[in-house]
Scaffold this motif. Structure first.
Motif, PDB file in Angstrom:
ATOM      1  N   THR A 190       0.828  -1.203   0.000  1.00 31.52           N
ATOM      2  CA  THR A 190       0.000   0.000   0.000  1.00 31.52           C
ATOM      3  C   THR A 190       0.863   1.254   0.000  1.00 31.52           C
ATOM      4  OG1 THR A 190      -1.766  -1.183   1.163  1.00 31.52           O
ATOM      5  CG2 THR A 190      -1.835   1.227   1.243  1.00 31.52           C
ATOM      6  N   ILE A 202       1.024   4.274  -2.721  1.00 32.13           N
ATOM      7  CA  ILE A 202       0.860   5.692  -2.369  1.00 32.13           C
ATOM      8  C   ILE A 202       2.041   6.508  -2.896  1.00 32.13           C
ATOM      9  CG2 ILE A 202       0.847   7.344  -0.449  1.00 32.13           C
ATOM     10  CD1 ILE A 202      -0.708   5.163   1.162  1.00 32.13           C
ATOM     11  N   THR A 246      -2.865   3.494  -4.722  1.00 27.65           N
ATOM     12  CA  THR A 246      -3.072   2.973  -3.366  1.00 27.65           C
ATOM     13  C   THR A 246      -3.911   1.707  -3.425  1.00 27.65           C
ATOM     14  OG1 THR A 246      -2.920   5.209  -2.430  1.00 27.65           O
ATOM     15  CG2 THR A 246      -3.989   3.516  -1.066  1.00 27.65           C
TER      16      THR A 246
END
Length: 135
Positions: free
Chosen positions: A84, A88, A125
């Motif tokens: 994740t 991002i 994400t």
């Protein structure tokens, strides 16, 4: 260890691309969220008809390539949190900043950049969440 481009879970890539493009993108650019502001800021007239199949097909192919790239560079032992975070960082530090450069030179509005960059940060994400969880 980083995964090899051909040694990825293509089903996870396909699902991540579809969820981010059609799920998130459909909501993000709808009237419920930013569709009207995006149309105004981009100088587009609100569309009353559906996008042609070619636009959806090409968009999905590009989203698939982006998700595949993330899967290929994601370390094989990465946790969901690490995947994740990588999503991002790629969305914010590569994609959004690149858009910012183009939007600056194109004299496009900050609002438009925030909408488009925000979508792409969330897109990557989601790629990270799905690819990290689907191991």
């Amino acid at each position: 260890m980083i995964a090899e481009p051909m040694n990825v879970n293509f089903l996870a890539v396909a699902v991540a691309a579809a969820v981010a493009l059609f799920g998130l993108g459909g909501l993000w650019y709808s009237k419920a969220l930013f569709g009207e502001v995006w149309n105004r800021e981009s100088g587009q007239a609100p569309k009353t008809d559906r996008h042609p199949a070619l636009v959806f097909g090409v968009s999905y192919a590009l989203a698939f390539i982006a998700a595949w790239f993330l899967a290929a560079v994601l370390p094989v032992d990465a946790s969901v949190g690490q995947a994740t975070m990588l999503g991002i960082l790629i969305g914010a530090c590569w994609v959004a900043t690149s858009f910012g450069i183009n939007y600056g030179f194109g004299s496009r509005s900050l609002k438009l950049w925030l909408i488009d960059a925000g979508y792409h940060v969330l897109q990557f994400t989601l790629y990270g969440v799905i690819l990290g969880a689907w191991r």
